[in-house]
Scaffold this active site. Structure first.
Site, short mmCIF file in Angstrom:
data_model
loop_
_atom_site.label_atom_id
_atom_site.label_comp_id
_atom_site.label_asym_id
_atom_site.label_seq_id
_atom_site.Cartn_x
_atom_site.Cartn_y
_atom_site.Cartn_z
CG ASP A 1 -1.76 -1.10 1.43
OD1 ASP A 1 -2.12 -1.70 0.42
OD2 ASP A 1 -2.09 -1.40 2.60
N1 URA Z 1 -1.35 -5.90 3.99
C1 URA Z 1 -1.74 -4.62 4.03
O1 URA Z 1 -2.74 -4.29 4.69
N2 URA Z 1 -1.02 -3.72 3.34
C2 URA Z 1 0.08 -4.03 2.63
O2 URA Z 1 0.69 -3.15 2.01
C3 URA Z 1 0.47 -5.37 2.59
C4 URA Z 1 -0.26 -6.29 3.28
#
Ligand code: URA
Length: 274
Positions: free
Chosen positions: A103
């Site tokens: 993310d």
């Molecule tokens: N889980 C999440 O919530 N975000 C990420 O970037 C990777 C795994």
């Protein structure tokens, strides 16, 4: 000599399966002659290989580990104009792509590769590669929350697979938990903690399969070591292509970015234009 589909996959333009489809559809040629069978071999660098009449440049296979900082998107371009991880990999002449996503607000280990087969294999839902995240969450993580994370959490897209969970720090205001999962659903770790009542404040991936982030600083990248290289292909259940550095050369450290393993300036060492 290598099979065409392997060469195309190693060129990073398609998975091996997609390349096979292209060959069967008559879209691939070797030295100007259209190939329609899957067994045909060619020599990268000597034979001229084209897809839809576009000559492809065969690159050596490379894989790198990047410490993605927060506030970068894990895509090659961002329609919203945000900074992308591609801006952080100056000095890599090969066209590598992120293997999966983190993310915008998540930091940590991101693998980038120009090996289409490896990428396809590592991202396929049937293929379980462990990912370890360090989550800083709000509040104390209660026994019941830990049990739920370990057993599986009911999310809107189904119950998550059992996770390994270790509490590194407990505090009424904010706690730190390490969680190992093998699924790769969208925002999975955030949604899991949110559901058990401990929203995530910070999230960092510290391990991806056999690769560990270690002390690599945010925003820096490094080549894989030869041991990591072998372990990564073993984890993907694929034969490892040749490690890109000879035993006399050493994979250059992040400080040597822009130079190749023998200290020469890399072609394309300047800022990438993507
Ligand atoms: N889980 C999440 O919530 N975000 C990420 O970037 C990777 C795994």
């Amino acid at each position: 000599m290598e099979r065409l589909q392997k060469i195309l996959a190693q060129a990073g333009i398609a998975s091996r399966r997609k390349a096979e489809e292209w060959i069967l559809a008559g879209r691939v040629s070797v030295n100007g002659k259209v190939v329609r069978e899957l067994g045909v071999k060619a020599t990268p660098g000597r034979d001229t290989i084209a897809v839809d009449d576009q000559v492809i440049t065969v690159q050596r296979t490379v894989n790198i580990v990047l410490h993605k900082p927060t506030s970068y998107v894990t895509t090659v371009v961002d329609p919203e104009g945000r900074r992308t991880v591609m801006e952080l990999i100056e000095g890599v002449a090969e066209r590598v792509y992120p293997v999966g996503r983190l993310d915008y607000e998540t930091s940590g280990l991101l693998l980038l590769s120009n090996d289409g087969d490896l990428t396809h294999r590592l991202l396929h839902p049937s293929h379980h590669v462990d990912k370890v995240y360090r989550a800083t969450v709000l509040g104390l993580v209660e026994r019941e929350a830990l049990d739920q994370l370990r057993r599986g959490v009911r999310l809107e897209d189904g119950v998550t697979a059992p996770a390994e969970v270790t509490v590194l720090r407990q505090h009424p205001l904010e706690s730190v938990v390490e969680i190992r999962i093998h699924e790769g659903r969208n925002r999975q770790v955030r949604r899991m903690f949110e559901t058990v009542g401990n929203p995530v404040k910070r999230l960092k991936r510290v391990q991806f399969g056999p690769l560990e982030l270690g002390t690599l600083p945010p925003g820096k990248w490094r080549w894989l070591t030869e041991l990591e290289w072998q372990a990564l292909y073993a984890a993907a259940n694929l034969p490892a292509p040749p490690y890109p550095f000879s035993t006399r050369e050493k994979a250059s450290s992040p400080r040597d970015r822009g130079r190749n393993a023998v200290g020469q300036k890399r072609f394309g060492g300047a800022k990438r234009s993507r």
